[in-house]
Design a protein around this motif. Structure first.
Motif, PDB file in Angstrom:
ATOM      1  N   SER A  10       0.719  -1.187   0.175  1.00 29.66           N
ATOM      2  CA  SER A  10       0.242   0.101  -0.044  1.00 29.66           C
ATOM      3  C   SER A  10       0.936   1.177   0.057  1.00 29.66           C
ATOM      4  CB  SER A  10      -1.409  -0.008   1.404  1.00 29.66           C
ATOM      5  OG  SER A  10       0.234  -0.108   2.160  1.00 29.66           O
ATOM      6  N   THR A  11       1.426   1.434   0.707  1.00 26.79           N
ATOM      7  CA  THR A  11       3.176   2.472   0.393  1.00 26.79           C
ATOM      8  C   THR A  11       3.990   2.724  -0.119  1.00 26.79           C
ATOM      9  OG1 THR A  11       3.215   2.003   2.787  1.00 26.79           O
ATOM     10  CG2 THR A  11       4.816   3.364   1.824  1.00 26.79           C
ATOM     11  N   ALA A  12       3.837   1.718  -1.237  1.00 30.68           N
ATOM     12  CA  ALA A  12       4.343   1.748  -2.135  1.00 30.68           C
ATOM     13  C   ALA A  12       3.627   2.067  -3.954  1.00 30.68           C
ATOM     14  CB  ALA A  12       5.078   0.396  -3.437  1.00 30.68           C
ATOM     15  N   GLY A  13       2.279   1.452  -3.481  1.00 26.99           N
ATOM     16  CA  GLY A  13       1.321   2.584  -4.458  1.00 26.99           C
ATOM     17  C   GLY A  13       1.038   3.145  -4.549  1.00 26.99           C
ATOM     18  N   VAL A  14       0.815   3.945  -3.052  1.00 29.08           N
ATOM     19  CA  VAL A  14       0.567   5.989  -2.750  1.00 29.08           C
ATOM     20  C   VAL A  14       1.765   6.466  -3.374  1.00 29.08           C
ATOM     21  CG1 VAL A  14       0.825   7.331  -0.884  1.00 29.08           C
ATOM     22  CG2 VAL A  14      -0.905   4.739  -0.419  1.00 29.08           C
ATOM     23  N   ALA A  15       3.424   5.674  -3.055  1.00 31.45           N
ATOM     24  CA  ALA A  15       4.494   6.646  -3.682  1.00 31.45           C
ATOM     25  C   ALA A  15       4.332   6.726  -5.001  1.00 31.45           C
ATOM     26  CB  ALA A  15       5.520   6.418  -2.906  1.00 31.45           C
ATOM     27  N   VAL A  16       4.041   5.840  -6.008  1.00 28.97           N
ATOM     28  CA  VAL A  16       4.368   5.962  -6.757  1.00 28.97           C
ATOM     29  C   VAL A  16       2.688   6.669  -8.082  1.00 28.97           C
ATOM     30  CG1 VAL A  16       3.537   4.229  -9.151  1.00 28.97           C
ATOM     31  CG2 VAL A  16       4.818   3.610  -7.099  1.00 28.97           C
ATOM     32  N   LEU A  17       2.123   6.537  -7.415  1.00 28.73           N
ATOM     33  CA  LEU A  17       0.543   8.086  -7.765  1.00 28.73           C
ATOM     34  C   LEU A  17       1.682   8.987  -7.515  1.00 28.73           C
ATOM     35  CD1 LEU A  17      -2.173   5.634  -6.336  1.00 28.73           C
ATOM     36  CD2 LEU A  17      -1.589   6.194  -8.583  1.00 28.73           C
ATOM     37  N   ALA A  18       1.911   9.050  -5.668  1.00 29.29           N
ATOM     38  CA  ALA A  18       2.134  10.422  -5.564  1.00 29.29           C
ATOM     39  C   ALA A  18       3.992  10.842  -7.215  1.00 29.29           C
ATOM     40  CB  ALA A  18       2.731  10.662  -3.739  1.00 29.29           C
ATOM     41  N   ALA A  19       4.262   9.944  -7.067  1.00 29.24           N
ATOM     42  CA  ALA A  19       5.124  10.449  -8.165  1.00 29.24           C
ATOM     43  C   ALA A  19       4.649  10.913  -8.885  1.00 29.24           C
ATOM     44  CB  ALA A  19       5.878   9.810  -8.531  1.00 29.24           C
ATOM     45  N   VAL A  20       3.459  11.104  -9.600  1.00 29.46           N
ATOM     46  CA  VAL A  20       2.434  11.799 -10.460  1.00 29.46           C
ATOM     47  C   VAL A  20       3.382  14.091 -10.542  1.00 29.46           C
ATOM     48  CG1 VAL A  20       0.717  12.898 -11.651  1.00 29.46           C
ATOM     49  CG2 VAL A  20       1.207   9.889 -11.462  1.00 29.46           C
ATOM     50  N   THR A  21       3.276  13.995  -8.939  1.00 33.72           N
ATOM     51  CA  THR A  21       3.130  15.070  -8.550  1.00 33.72           C
ATOM     52  C   THR A  21       4.573  15.612  -9.020  1.00 33.72           C
ATOM     53  OG1 THR A  21       4.067  14.915  -6.638  1.00 33.72           O
ATOM     54  CG2 THR A  21       1.560  15.226  -6.716  1.00 33.72           C
ATOM     55  N   HIS A  51      12.032  20.417  -6.910  1.00 35.29           N
ATOM     56  CA  HIS A  51      11.936  19.430  -7.803  1.00 35.29           C
ATOM     57  C   HIS A  51      13.169  18.423  -8.440  1.00 35.29           C
ATOM     58  CE1 HIS A  51      10.361  17.804 -11.560  1.00 35.29           C
ATOM     59  NE2 HIS A  51      11.693  18.121 -12.381  1.00 35.29           N
ATOM     60  N   ALA A  52      13.948  19.103  -7.470  1.00 37.13           N
ATOM     61  CA  ALA A  52      15.337  17.575  -7.487  1.00 37.13           C
ATOM     62  C   ALA A  52      14.886  16.671  -6.413  1.00 37.13           C
ATOM     63  CB  ALA A  52      16.335  18.644  -7.906  1.00 37.13           C
ATOM     64  N   HIS A  53      14.803  16.914  -5.178  1.00 39.50           N
ATOM     65  CA  HIS A  53      14.594  16.368  -3.815  1.00 39.50           C
ATOM     66  C   HIS A  53      13.782  15.431  -4.231  1.00 39.50           C
ATOM     67  CE1 HIS A  53      17.439  19.382  -2.130  1.00 39.50           C
ATOM     68  NE2 HIS A  53      17.894  18.489  -1.667  1.00 39.50           N
ATOM     69  N   ALA A  54      12.216  16.344  -4.548  1.00 45.14           N
ATOM     70  CA  ALA A  54      11.095  15.564  -4.778  1.00 45.14           C
ATOM     71  C   ALA A  54      11.522  13.730  -5.751  1.00 45.14           C
ATOM     72  CB  ALA A  54      10.031  15.767  -5.355  1.00 45.14           C
ATOM     73  N   GLY A  55      12.440  14.102  -6.575  1.00 42.57           N
ATOM     74  CA  GLY A  55      12.511  12.851  -7.709  1.00 42.57           C
ATOM     75  C   GLY A  55      13.027  11.988  -7.226  1.00 42.57           C
ATOM     76  N   VAL A  56      14.273  12.300  -6.823  1.00 39.96           N
ATOM     77  CA  VAL A  56      15.293  11.323  -6.179  1.00 39.96           C
ATOM     78  C   VAL A  56      15.154  11.023  -5.090  1.00 39.96           C
ATOM     79  CG1 VAL A  56      17.717  11.589  -4.977  1.00 39.96           C
ATOM     80  CG2 VAL A  56      17.597  13.076  -7.155  1.00 39.96           C
ATOM     81  N   LEU A  86      10.166   8.363   2.461  1.00 39.06           N
ATOM     82  CA  LEU A  86       8.725   9.178   1.473  1.00 39.06           C
ATOM     83  C   LEU A  86       8.463  10.156   2.457  1.00 39.06           C
ATOM     84  CD1 LEU A  86       7.486   5.464   0.827  1.00 39.06           C
ATOM     85  CD2 LEU A  86       8.496   7.186  -1.046  1.00 39.06           C
ATOM     86  N   CYS A  87       8.603  10.131   3.182  1.00 35.99           N
ATOM     87  CA  CYS A  87       7.952  11.850   4.326  1.00 35.99           C
ATOM     88  C   CYS A  87       8.597  12.529   3.672  1.00 35.99           C
ATOM     89  CB  CYS A  87       7.840  11.053   5.968  1.00 35.99           C
ATOM     90  SG  CYS A  87       6.587  10.382   6.045  1.00 35.99           S
ATOM     91  N   ALA A  88      10.248  12.441   3.833  1.00 31.25           N
ATOM     92  CA  ALA A  88      10.861  13.936   2.853  1.00 31.25           C
ATOM     93  C   ALA A  88      10.416  13.905   2.138  1.00 31.25           C
ATOM     94  CB  ALA A  88      12.927  13.231   3.693  1.00 31.25           C
ATOM     95  N   ALA A  89       9.826  12.613   1.333  1.00 27.20           N
ATOM     96  CA  ALA A  89       9.811  12.986  -0.887  1.00 27.20           C
ATOM     97  C   ALA A  89       8.752  14.032  -0.208  1.00 27.20           C
ATOM     98  CB  ALA A  89      10.114  12.416  -1.255  1.00 27.20           C
ATOM     99  N   ILE A  90       8.495  14.149   0.807  1.00 27.49           N
ATOM    100  CA  ILE A  90       6.408  15.447   0.421  1.00 27.49           C
ATOM    101  C   ILE A  90       7.100  16.828   1.214  1.00 27.49           C
ATOM    102  CG2 ILE A  90       4.561  15.845   1.819  1.00 27.49           C
ATOM    103  CD1 ILE A  90       4.417  12.213   1.152  1.00 27.49           C
ATOM    104  N   LEU A  91       7.809  16.913   2.885  1.00 21.67           N
ATOM    105  CA  LEU A  91       7.662  17.833   3.215  1.00 21.67           C
ATOM    106  C   LEU A  91       8.726  18.699   3.028  1.00 21.67           C
ATOM    107  CD1 LEU A  91       8.037  16.155   7.102  1.00 21.67           C
ATOM    108  CD2 LEU A  91       6.737  17.469   6.097  1.00 21.67           C
TER     109      LEU A  91
END
Length: 136
Positions: A10-21, A51-56, A86-91
């Motif tokens: 479930s976490t991977a699914g949310v992360a992959v969908l969030a990658a759309v952002t 943008h760079a931090h989000a992708g990486v 993944l939380c850091a990828a958002i914050l």
């Protein structure tokens, strides 16, 4: 074949969908780079960093999620190893973007606090996963 726990799936699914952002962030960056969205040099640099931090971090977070499955971590420790990055990828990207919004801004606003909060989760997640892997 690697079998993922329900929490990891479930976490991977949310992360992959969030990658759309991240994709929409790329579109925004094109508009900034082509001056279709006016931005100060400060804003441009913070938008690029966000943008760079989000992708990486999304990619690193997905790797951490998979590696957590190879550890014996349980409970809160497993959660931190699985989702800290993944939380850091958002914050952290939110800190870069949101602290730079506003016409003509030359300095970050108070939302820059999201950067160190995200960094703490990043480090905590990585340390927990590293120790979990070494003790597995």
């Amino acid at each position: 074949m690697l079998e993922l726990s329900p929490a990891a799936l479930s976490t991977a699914g949310v992360a992959v969908l969030a990658a759309v952002t991240v994709t929409s962030g790329g579109y925004f960056m094109i508009k900034v780079a082509t001056a279709k969205v006016p931005a100060t040099p400060f804003q441009t640099s913070f938008f690029r960093a966000g943008h760079a931090h989000a992708g990486v971090f999304v990619i690193l977070g997905l790797v951490c999620l998979l590696l957590t499955e190879a550890t014996g971590l349980t409970g809160g420790w497993a959660w931190l190893a699985r989702t800290g990055v993944l939380c850091a990828a958002i914050l952290m990207p939110a800190g870069f973007f949101l602290s730079a919004v506003g016409r003509g801004r030359e300095r970050p606003n108070r939302l820059v606090i999201l950067l160190p909060v995200g960094a703490v989760l990043l480090v905590a997640g990585l340390l927990t996963l590293g120790v979990g892997l070494l003790t597995a």
